[in-house]
Design a protein around this motif. Structure first.
Motif, mmCIF file in Angstrom:
data_model
loop_
_atom_site.group_PDB
_atom_site.id
_atom_site.type_symbol
_atom_site.label_atom_id
_atom_site.label_comp_id
_atom_site.label_asym_id
_atom_site.label_seq_id
_atom_site.Cartn_x
_atom_site.Cartn_y
_atom_site.Cartn_z
ATOM 1 N N VAL A 108 -32.342 28.368 42.315
ATOM 2 C CA VAL A 108 -31.085 27.968 42.951
ATOM 3 C C VAL A 108 -31.086 26.451 43.153
ATOM 4 O O VAL A 108 -32.058 25.897 43.689
ATOM 5 N N GLY A 109 -30.028 25.777 42.743
ATOM 6 C CA GLY A 109 -29.963 24.330 42.913
ATOM 7 C C GLY A 109 -28.561 23.860 43.227
ATOM 8 O O GLY A 109 -27.591 24.624 43.214
ATOM 9 N N GLY A 110 -28.464 22.569 43.534
ATOM 10 C CA GLY A 110 -27.174 21.957 43.801
ATOM 11 C C GLY A 110 -26.605 22.264 45.168
ATOM 12 O O GLY A 110 -25.404 22.070 45.407
ATOM 13 N N LEU A 111 -27.459 22.692 46.106
ATOM 14 C CA LEU A 111 -26.986 23.030 47.449
ATOM 15 C C LEU A 111 -27.321 21.928 48.451
ATOM 16 O O LEU A 111 -28.204 21.107 48.228
ATOM 17 N N PHE A 112 -26.623 21.954 49.566
ATOM 18 C CA PHE A 112 -26.914 21.121 50.727
ATOM 19 C C PHE A 112 -27.523 22.059 51.766
ATOM 20 O O PHE A 112 -26.894 23.027 52.187
ATOM 21 N N LEU A 113 -28.759 21.783 52.164
ATOM 22 C CA LEU A 113 -29.490 22.651 53.080
ATOM 23 C C LEU A 113 -29.786 21.917 54.387
ATOM 24 O O LEU A 113 -30.114 20.732 54.374
ATOM 25 N N GLU A 114 -29.717 22.618 55.484
ATOM 26 C CA GLU A 114 -30.138 22.075 56.785
ATOM 27 C C GLU A 114 -30.442 23.232 57.722
ATOM 28 O O GLU A 114 -29.923 24.330 57.565
#
Length: 336
Positions: free
Chosen positions: A288-294
């Protein structure tokens, strides 16, 4: 052995908001050691920039606890040696240092060549290092310091390490961004503040938007070959990153009171490192890529109407066309 192709969901061409949200079962403020409990990284190599202090040290510590071989590119060799010695002693893991200054393209190329010699296969690259709110200045190559260091240095490092990352595929890249990205989109016609007044926070915001777009761009290009990237906002953590922010400004912004007591929203470095480590190791984010994680979860668009919103990203930080444009521009700027 043939390289395993990843599912089509890794292409990074669909909107983040269209995907089911991915949320860790751990609490949002779990520390990095909790994230790697039960994770086996034996036989895998991780590179962590900025590993000689703060978040980078705690990120490296967690990866070492999981059995990874860790390489730390460092600007200050003496400081790096002290931290590496402590990490070896406390984890029993293997740590190697490489001299590398992200503010110099020549240094990045030299350091990357040394890293490739040490590790022909790199399974994890965490682009963690950064500078924040610096006085107006330029890198040795003439770029605004924050854009040049936070984005271009890491862009070139990743490009130079691509052979080792592809050799280890499936591999993951983590790009450290910040809620500070909300201060500025990419100002395409004035990246280096040559025509507009310099504002240290706007410059920081632009560099952090670039970091998030880089994760999108890398995923667009290499996901179907087994290489993905996600952007991680670690949260507020008091580290050496704040050295250019005067104490009176920190108090005015509510980071700490007159007695030096931190605002409770601030995390410890070990808590701040957790989302980076989750992005780098969790089976939930395989392919999984291209995400914004926090906060150990897949983030959501910023709610502009919320009072003092602490969670969420501005959509321009994940814009696919901007990611393609920035990639092409970055290639030109670093001489690729």
């Amino acid at each position: 052995m043939a390289r395993r192709r990843l599912p089509s969901m890794t292409h990074g061409n669909s909107s983040q908001s269209d995907r089911p949200r991915i949320i860790s079962p751990l609490a949002p403020r779990a520390d990095a050691a909790e994230v790697v409990r039960g994770v086996d990284l034996k036989g895998k190599t991780a590179v962590v920039t900025g590993g000689a202090s703060g978040l980078g040290t705690e990120t490296a510590r967690a990866l070492l606890l999981a059995g990874a071989h860790v390489i730390l590119p460092v600007r200050d060799r003496a400081k790096g040696e002290r931290v590496a010695a402590e990490l070896r002693q406390s984890t029993g893991g293997t740590v190697e240092l490489v001299d590398l200054d992200l503010g110099s393209l020549a240094s990045v190329r030299r350091g990357a060549a040394e890293i490739r010699q040490l590790a022909p296969r790199i399974h994890i690259l965490i682009n963690n290092a950064g500078v924040m709110a610096t006085p107006q200045s330029r890198t040795v190559d003439g770029f605004e310091t924050q854009f040049g260091t936070n984005h271009l240095g890491h862009f070139l490092l990743t490009r130079e390490l691509l052979p080792a990352l592809m050799a280890a595929a499936p591999a993951r890249v983590v790009a450290l961004t910040s809620s500070g990205h909300r201060r500025s989109d990419i100002v395409w016609d004035d990246l280096n503040f040559e025509r507009r007044p310099y504002d240290p926070w706007d410059a920081y915001g632009q560099s952090k938007t670039a970091n998030a777009l880089f994760a999108v761009g890398l995923t667009q290009r290499y996901a179907d070959q087994g290489l993905t990237a996600n952007a991680v906002h670690p949260g507020g953590i008091m580290t050496g990153l704040q050295k250019f922010v005067p104490l009176e400004d920190q108090r005015r912004m509510g980071w700490q009171d007159e007695h030096g007591t931190l605002n409770p929203v601030f995390k410890t470095p070990a808590e701040g490192a957790s989302t980076s480590v989750w992005a780098a190791t969790s089976p939930q984010l395989y392919g999984v890529g291209g995400l914004f994680l926090e906060d150990l979860q897949h983030s959501t668009p910023l709610d502009e109407s919320a009072p003092n919103p602490l969670f969420g990203y501005k959509p321009y930080a994940l814009d696919h066309e901007s990611a393609r444009r920035l990639w092409a521009l970055s290639e030109a700027l670093v001489g690729e």
